[in-house]
Enzyme design. Structure first.
Site, mmCIF file in Angstrom:
data_model
loop_
_atom_site.group_PDB
_atom_site.id
_atom_site.type_symbol
_atom_site.label_atom_id
_atom_site.label_comp_id
_atom_site.label_asym_id
_atom_site.label_seq_id
_atom_site.Cartn_x
_atom_site.Cartn_y
_atom_site.Cartn_z
ATOM 1 N N GLY A 170 -7.597 9.045 -0.255
ATOM 2 C CA GLY A 170 -8.082 10.026 0.849
ATOM 3 C C GLY A 170 -8.242 11.552 0.605
ATOM 4 O O GLY A 170 -8.327 12.243 1.516
ATOM 5 N N HIS B 209 0.578 -1.127 0.022
ATOM 6 C CA HIS B 209 0.080 0.057 -0.162
ATOM 7 C C HIS B 209 0.811 1.351 0.010
ATOM 8 O O HIS B 209 1.951 1.274 0.833
ATOM 9 C CB HIS B 209 -0.816 0.073 1.285
ATOM 10 N N SER C 46 -10.292 7.226 -3.488
ATOM 11 C CA SER C 46 -11.666 8.017 -3.342
ATOM 12 C C SER C 46 -12.711 7.433 -3.954
ATOM 13 O O SER C 46 -13.581 8.064 -4.553
ATOM 14 C CB SER C 46 -11.400 9.494 -3.620
ATOM 15 N N GLU D 162 0.670 4.023 1.527
ATOM 16 C CA GLU D 162 1.143 4.376 2.761
ATOM 17 C C GLU D 162 2.394 3.636 3.571
ATOM 18 O O GLU D 162 3.095 4.316 4.122
ATOM 19 C CB GLU D 162 -0.195 4.463 3.721
HETATM 20 P P1 PGA Z 1 -9.639 5.835 0.110
HETATM 21 O O1 PGA Z 1 -8.284 4.935 0.214
HETATM 22 O O2 PGA Z 1 -10.622 5.034 -0.458
HETATM 23 O O3 PGA Z 1 -9.827 6.722 1.365
HETATM 24 O O4 PGA Z 1 -9.053 7.194 -1.019
HETATM 25 C C1 PGA Z 1 -8.078 4.007 -0.524
HETATM 26 C C2 PGA Z 1 -6.758 2.972 -0.168
HETATM 27 O O5 PGA Z 1 -5.832 3.644 0.318
HETATM 28 O O6 PGA Z 1 -6.952 2.034 -0.212
#
Ligand code: PGA
Length: 250
Positions: free
Chosen positions: A173, A95, A212, A97
């Site tokens: 996000g 991911h 999103s 992140e």
């Molecule tokens: P989001 O995140 O739908 O809040 O944009 C997607 C993700 O990080 O898997």
């Protein structure tokens, strides 16, 4: 026909009571979801709660990360075997992140992908470019590099037991979804690149879009020929919203 899939990535959200309430609400509304394969990925410590609520249901559960190691002196880490022990069938790897905040390199992601498959977990491999990379016209270069690291280590056949999630970092996000055309173009690129190695595997592979996704934009995205569902962050924490996305997937 590829079976659509919707996976929820809860990220670091929820406590036991909230997790139980969320999955029970999702369960109640499942009747209208026809074909899609569904997975929820809660934080590690909530996995037993979710497992208890979902055992026997058609919703599978998974984790958001795993260690590349089997066991041993890796303080704070969780192995694939432990995840299997709690009934996980899937695990998110790479991911953005994790790549950005925990410095997971392409190689580290590839090791985790392999560790997951070694214990029978289906990895949901995330790839995607940052805004700077997109603006520099490097989207395909970056996605190819991230993909090649995994395919180079695990082999193309491994993609038969995996799912890919294209998640442009700038769309995660932020409320800024990639347009269906932007997403489709990268999904088609991913499939074509893998098809060079094995056309059958590439054709069967599910490629999810993430960033999103909401009930309001899911249908347009999922209508694209190479978009086989979604990896849903924020909207997966709201049962009604998540269910609407699942219905849009089919
Ligand atoms: P989001 O995140 O739908 O809040 O944009 C997607 C993700 O990080 O898997």
């Amino acid at each position: 026909m590829r079976r659509p899939m919707v996976a929820g990535n809860w990220k670091m959200n929820g406590i036991q009571a909230e997790a139980a309430a969320l999955v029970s609400r999702i369960e109640q509304g499942l009747g209208e979801v026809r074909r899609a394969e569904l997975v929820v990925c809660p934080p590690f410590v909530l996995i037993p709660v979710v497992a208890e609520w979902l055992s026997g249901s058609r919703i599978a559960w998974g984790a958001q990360n795993l260690s590349a190691h089997k066991s041993g002196a890796y303080t704070g880490e969780i192995s694939g075997t432990m995840l299997r022990d709690f009934g996980c069938s899937h695990v998110i790897v790479g991911h953005s992140e994790r790549r950005a905040l925990y410095a997971e390199s392409d190689m580290a992601v590839a090791e985790k992908f392999r560790a997951a498959q070694n214990v029978g977990l289906v990895p949901i491999l995330c790839v995607g470019e940052t805004l700077a990379e997109r603006e520099a016209n490097e989207t395909e270069v970056v996605v190819a590099r991230q993909l090649d690291a995994v395919v180079g280590m695990a082999g193309i056949a491994a993609m038969d037991n995996a799912v890919i999630a294209y998640e442009p970092v700038w769309a995660i996000g932020t409320g800024k979804t990639a347009t269906p055309e932007q997403a489709q173009s990268v999904h088609a690129f991913i499939r074509a690149r893998l098809a060079q190695l094995n056309a059958t595997v590439a054709e069967r592979l599910r490629i999810l879009y993430g960033g999103s996704v909401k009930a309001a934009n899911a249908q347009q995205l999922f209508r694209q020929s190479d978009i086989d569902g979604g990896l849903i962050g924020g909207a997966s924490l709201d049962a009604q919203e998540f269910l609407a996305i699942c219905r849009a997937a089919g």
